[in-house]
Scaffold this motif. Structure first.
Motif, PDB file in Angstrom:
ATOM      1  N   LEU A 151     -49.004  54.263   3.805  1.00  0.00           N
ATOM      2  CA  LEU A 151     -48.601  55.644   3.315  1.00  0.00           C
ATOM      3  C   LEU A 151     -47.064  55.713   3.983  1.00  0.00           C
ATOM      4  N   LEU A 152     -46.879  55.523   5.143  1.00  0.00           N
ATOM      5  CA  LEU A 152     -45.787  55.779   6.001  1.00  0.00           C
ATOM      6  C   LEU A 152     -44.494  54.933   5.269  1.00  0.00           C
ATOM      7  N   ILE A 198     -39.544  55.639  -0.712  1.00  0.00           N
ATOM      8  CA  ILE A 198     -39.384  56.687  -1.728  1.00  0.00           C
ATOM      9  C   ILE A 198     -37.750  57.329  -1.314  1.00  0.00           C
ATOM     10  N   ASP A 199     -37.864  57.629   0.027  1.00  0.00           N
ATOM     11  CA  ASP A 199     -36.539  58.126   0.741  1.00  0.00           C
ATOM     12  C   ASP A 199     -35.350  57.402   0.300  1.00  0.00           C
ATOM     13  N   ASN A 226     -42.970  65.745  -7.346  1.00  0.00           N
ATOM     14  CA  ASN A 226     -43.593  65.339  -5.828  1.00  0.00           C
ATOM     15  C   ASN A 226     -43.879  63.978  -5.879  1.00  0.00           C
ATOM     16  N   ALA A 277     -45.024  56.239  -7.581  1.00  0.00           N
ATOM     17  CA  ALA A 277     -44.465  57.384  -7.186  1.00  0.00           C
ATOM     18  C   ALA A 277     -44.467  58.551  -8.397  1.00  0.00           C
ATOM     19  N   TYR A 304     -44.073  61.885  -3.094  1.00  0.00           N
ATOM     20  CA  TYR A 304     -44.620  61.280  -1.887  1.00  0.00           C
ATOM     21  C   TYR A 304     -46.349  61.412  -2.211  1.00  0.00           C
ATOM     22  N   THR A 361     -50.007  62.327   3.400  1.00  0.00           N
ATOM     23  CA  THR A 361     -50.428  61.734   4.628  1.00  0.00           C
ATOM     24  C   THR A 361     -51.401  62.787   5.291  1.00  0.00           C
ATOM     25  N   GLU A 366     -44.448  53.647   2.127  1.00  0.00           N
ATOM     26  CA  GLU A 366     -44.266  54.259   0.958  1.00  0.00           C
ATOM     27  C   GLU A 366     -43.291  55.679   0.976  1.00  0.00           C
ATOM     28  N   LYS A 367     -43.606  56.330   1.855  1.00  0.00           N
ATOM     29  CA  LYS A 367     -42.758  57.637   1.966  1.00  0.00           C
ATOM     30  C   LYS A 367     -41.145  57.435   2.259  1.00  0.00           C
TER      31      LYS A 367
END
Ligand SMILES: [Zn+2]
Length: 411
Positions: free
Chosen positions: A105-106, A112-113, A405, A141, A407, A410, A108-109
């Motif tokens: 998850l981290l 995305i940024d 959205n 996403a 994200y 998490t 992926e976040k």
């Protein structure tokens, strides 16, 4: 602190998960982390949350995690499975990744940024992932964003067709929320169904909320609106920039024809003036001023056609529909008595669509925001060197301009 403990902390792993082993490969510049859980505990069924004993483990899986310094970092685990009396054998949900993702998850976040701020190539390079993996992340996403999107009221809709690369029939329809400046949907083609399909996806409440649809004078789009609402015609506003585009084309036709005639009898005054006539008066670059004023005061047909084009622009400055209508009649007379065939034709096309031109004074919307979006889409398109297909184009547009959205959640 031991390295296993350090990574448990860095990964944010909570009970019952712990790090059993950390492998460091200096020459390969990678860190591998194995995660495990103690025996003999109960796990929730991912569907009904009922606590069940462990059934077995799936094959070991690997997730890409955020780098440790410059070392690519991978998480390994064998996901536990439970046998729920109601739902059968199921793999439990893991706290560090979404189902079917190859990334934590981290990661992926963070990805995305990065993807939001740069081209897909640059992002793939920065993140050290493949082009396909980058697409996979964007696709997930967008799906995630669409799944949690709450149907909201869209008062004014903008519709634009856009060429999707090579080929005559290669078009997409971009549908946007003019108030919020977001792209709501991207559909294939530019026929009636491309738009009707979108309208059908709206809830009855959303359909009632739509006040106006801004678009070009394209038959398929018109009929999609007319089929969707009984009073569809009242909602159609022909976008003034598209309308000006049609009149501008007529001016260009006049110029081309006149240029050919003049060339027959020697040098043409119109050589190299194509772009001059496309500008609105106040936007004409200074370098053209001298030449332009000389041309404008000449008795060129093109100069007359240009004056008529500039004339229709005034229409949209009226506050009252009644006065606008009076002005329209005056302009229409001017255009149709100009003895300039392309201008007469353009004026007649406008007249056939007068309802949607006059609806502007009711709704006062234009596709300007959507046009802004279009040019940003264009830029994105260029930096991405085109898209392999329309599905990917839709994903990229919704990723960047959908206001979604993106994200993962998490914990
Ligand atoms: Zn269950």
């Amino acid at each position: 602190m031991r390295d296993t403990e350090l990574y448990r902390y860095l990964l944010g792993l909570k009970e019952p998960w712990s790090v059993s082993q950390v492998g460091l490969d200096v020459s390969g510049q990678r860190v591998d982390i194995w995660v495990e859980h103690p025996k003999g505990r109960l796990w929730p069924c991912p569907v009904c949350q009922k606590q069940e004993a462990l059934y077995d483990h799936s094959e070991e899986r690997v997730w890409r995690h955020l780098d440790s310094c410059q070392f690519q970092t991978f998480l390994h685990a064998r996901p536990p499975r439970v046998k729920c009396s109601e739902h059968g054998v199921k793999q439990i949900s893991l706290p560090w990744a979404e189902a079917n993702s190859r990334f934590t998850l981290l990661f992926e976040k963070f990805a995305i940024d990065v993807l939001c701020r740069t081209s897909i190539q640059a992002a793939a390079m920065i993140l050290r992932i493949s082009w396909d993996e980058a697409w996979h992340l964007m696709d997930r996403a967008v799906k995630r964003g669409l799944a949690c999107k709450v149907p909201r009221e869209i008062k004014t809709i903008g519709v634009d067709e856009k060429s999707a690369g090579m080929g005559q029939n290669n078009y997409i329809t971009v549908i946007s929320d003019l108030e919020r400046g977001t792209v709501e949907e991207v559909t294939e083609g530019r026929d009636s169904l491309s738009l009707e399909g979108y309208f059908r996806s709206l809830t009855p409440r959303q359909l009632v909320a739509v006040e106006a649809v801004s678009m070009d004078m394209a038959r398929p789009y018109i009929s999609a609106v007319e089929k969707t609402w009984e009073n569809g015609r009242e909602k159609i506003v022909f976008d003034r920039f598209h309308l000006m585009g049609h009149v501008g084309k007529a001016v260009d036709t006049v110029r081309r024809q006149e240029h050919l005639e003049l060339k027959k009898s020697g040098a043409s005054l119109l050589t190299g003036t194509r772009y001059i006539w496309l500008y609105a008066r106040e936007n004409l670059p200074m370098r053209y001023w001298d030449q332009f004023w000389r041309l404008r005061d000449s008795d060129l047909k093109t100069a007359r056609a240009w004056a008529i084009k500039e004339g229709i622009r005034r229409l949209w400055s009226y506050r009252s529909a009644t006065w606008a209508e009076k002005y329209w009649k005056w302009w229409y007379f001017w255009a149709t008595h100009s003895r300039l065939e392309p201008i007469k034709q353009a004026a007649k096309t406008l007249k056939n669509h007068l309802y949607g031109i006059m609806n502007f004074f009711q709704h006062r919307i234009t596709n300007a925001k959507a046009e802004g979006l279009n040019s940003r889409i264009e830029t994105m398109w260029k930096t991405a060197c085109g898209f392999r297909n329309k599905t990917r184009m839709r994903i990229a547009i919704l990723f960047h301009f959908g206001g979604l959205n993106l994200y993962p959640v998490t914990h």
